[in-house]
Design a protein around this motif. Sequence first.
Motif, mmCIF file in Angstrom:
data_model
loop_
_atom_site.group_PDB
_atom_site.id
_atom_site.type_symbol
_atom_site.label_atom_id
_atom_site.label_comp_id
_atom_site.label_asym_id
_atom_site.label_seq_id
_atom_site.Cartn_x
_atom_site.Cartn_y
_atom_site.Cartn_z
ATOM 1 N N UNK A 32 29.489 47.157 39.802
ATOM 2 C CA UNK A 32 30.670 48.230 40.381
ATOM 3 C C UNK A 32 31.720 47.175 41.714
ATOM 4 N N UNK A 33 32.426 47.970 41.100
ATOM 5 C CA UNK A 33 33.443 46.740 42.625
ATOM 6 C C UNK A 33 34.691 47.771 43.164
ATOM 7 N N UNK A 81 47.111 34.019 37.550
ATOM 8 C CA UNK A 81 48.326 34.154 37.533
ATOM 9 C C UNK A 81 49.130 34.898 38.569
ATOM 10 N N UNK A 82 47.667 35.128 40.240
ATOM 11 C CA UNK A 82 48.940 35.614 41.413
ATOM 12 C C UNK A 82 49.402 34.074 40.889
ATOM 13 N N UNK A 83 50.583 34.561 42.496
ATOM 14 C CA UNK A 83 50.990 33.558 43.657
ATOM 15 C C UNK A 83 49.956 33.461 44.642
ATOM 16 N N UNK A 84 50.143 31.646 44.724
ATOM 17 C CA UNK A 84 49.171 31.418 45.519
ATOM 18 C C UNK A 84 49.569 32.098 46.709
ATOM 19 N N UNK A 85 49.983 32.466 47.250
ATOM 20 C CA UNK A 85 50.638 32.776 48.588
ATOM 21 C C UNK A 85 49.795 34.276 49.125
ATOM 22 N N UNK A 86 49.466 34.478 48.121
ATOM 23 C CA UNK A 86 48.603 36.055 48.001
ATOM 24 C C UNK A 86 47.182 35.435 48.059
ATOM 25 N N UNK A 87 46.591 35.840 49.363
ATOM 26 C CA UNK A 87 44.676 35.670 49.529
ATOM 27 C C UNK A 87 43.989 36.527 48.560
ATOM 28 N N UNK A 88 42.653 35.721 47.711
ATOM 29 C CA UNK A 88 41.903 36.561 46.864
ATOM 30 C C UNK A 88 40.840 36.263 47.984
ATOM 31 N N UNK A 97 48.748 44.848 52.635
ATOM 32 C CA UNK A 97 50.330 44.618 52.296
ATOM 33 C C UNK A 97 51.132 43.912 53.213
ATOM 34 N N UNK A 98 51.822 42.757 53.604
ATOM 35 C CA UNK A 98 51.787 42.006 54.239
ATOM 36 C C UNK A 98 53.481 43.310 54.722
ATOM 37 N N UNK A 99 54.097 43.433 55.798
ATOM 38 C CA UNK A 99 55.451 44.615 56.150
ATOM 39 C C UNK A 99 56.162 44.172 56.222
ATOM 40 N N UNK A 100 56.575 42.583 55.975
ATOM 41 C CA UNK A 100 57.828 41.976 55.912
ATOM 42 C C UNK A 100 58.166 40.262 55.697
ATOM 43 N N UNK A 101 58.450 39.780 54.941
ATOM 44 C CA UNK A 101 58.773 41.071 53.347
ATOM 45 C C UNK A 101 57.880 41.236 52.696
ATOM 46 N N UNK A 102 57.954 43.002 52.687
ATOM 47 C CA UNK A 102 56.829 43.829 51.959
ATOM 48 C C UNK A 102 56.152 42.623 50.572
ATOM 49 N N UNK A 103 55.172 42.675 50.495
ATOM 50 C CA UNK A 103 54.513 42.351 49.566
ATOM 51 C C UNK A 103 53.476 42.154 49.858
ATOM 52 N N UNK A 104 52.092 42.070 48.932
ATOM 53 C CA UNK A 104 50.673 41.833 48.872
ATOM 54 C C UNK A 104 50.289 40.868 49.296
ATOM 55 N N UNK A 105 49.523 40.746 50.364
ATOM 56 C CA UNK A 105 49.485 39.390 51.567
ATOM 57 C C UNK A 105 47.983 39.651 50.473
ATOM 58 N N UNK A 106 47.227 40.120 50.633
ATOM 59 C CA UNK A 106 45.212 39.916 50.133
ATOM 60 C C UNK A 106 44.806 41.049 49.729
ATOM 61 N N UNK A 107 44.159 40.892 48.891
ATOM 62 C CA UNK A 107 43.394 41.581 47.734
ATOM 63 C C UNK A 107 42.202 41.271 48.094
ATOM 64 N N UNK A 110 50.021 59.402 42.737
ATOM 65 C CA UNK A 110 49.688 58.227 41.870
ATOM 66 C C UNK A 110 49.464 56.556 41.893
ATOM 67 N N UNK A 111 48.425 56.163 41.629
ATOM 68 C CA UNK A 111 48.696 54.396 42.178
ATOM 69 C C UNK A 111 50.173 53.703 41.688
ATOM 70 N N UNK A 112 49.998 52.703 43.298
ATOM 71 C CA UNK A 112 51.709 52.613 43.320
ATOM 72 C C UNK A 112 51.612 51.138 42.382
ATOM 73 N N UNK A 113 53.085 50.115 42.326
ATOM 74 C CA UNK A 113 52.433 49.409 41.333
ATOM 75 C C UNK A 113 52.236 48.145 42.141
ATOM 76 N N UNK A 114 51.641 47.794 43.130
ATOM 77 C CA UNK A 114 50.877 46.925 44.300
ATOM 78 C C UNK A 114 49.621 47.397 43.761
ATOM 79 N N UNK A 115 48.801 48.674 43.737
ATOM 80 C CA UNK A 115 48.114 49.155 43.667
ATOM 81 C C UNK A 115 47.372 48.083 42.208
ATOM 82 N N UNK A 116 48.341 48.958 40.930
ATOM 83 C CA UNK A 116 47.590 48.110 39.666
ATOM 84 C C UNK A 116 47.663 46.867 39.946
ATOM 85 N N UNK A 117 48.339 46.152 40.607
ATOM 86 C CA UNK A 117 48.463 44.906 40.439
ATOM 87 C C UNK A 117 47.009 44.819 41.012
ATOM 88 N N UNK A 118 46.508 45.100 42.403
ATOM 89 C CA UNK A 118 44.957 44.414 42.924
ATOM 90 C C UNK A 118 44.145 45.064 41.630
#
Length: 134
Positions: free
Chosen positions: A73-74, A121-128, A80-90, A39-47
């Motif tokens: 369409x899109x 709302x996304x943390x500015x550290x997440x590159x969009x 994902x960033x490995x350590x700490x595990x988080x979304x790095x870029x969308x 299924x979608x992961x929680x981070x997939x849902x964020x993206x």
Amino acid sequence: MPTIKSSYLGNLRTTSEHIQSGTSILTDAPVDNNGKGEKFSPTDLVCSALGSCMVTIMGIVAERNQVSLEGLTWEVTKIMQASPRKIQEIIVDFHWENPVTDTAMIQKLMNAAKTCPVALSLDPAIKQTINFNF
């Protein structure tokens, strides 16, 4: 009153119900993080939320200006960033088969997308990275 009611189903799977509509979604941990990836992961849902929010706000602007977004369409790529595990870029890649030709309207739509509530709302550290291919 809560918006969403959720529960843990075991095996790294959750369910969430949107209370107002009664619709539900399931999530799984991704394969690279001990899950099944069925299924979608929680981070997939964020993206996914970023792309959907952008188009929703574009739709509001389009309707206000009697413009159809038909054919829009899109695709969303999650990095994902490995350590700490988080979304790095969308990365959101928009494609529009028959876009309007009014450059001012195109600019309004792009501005609307970039200022949607999820983007803000996304943390500015997440590159969009947003690509408008039209």
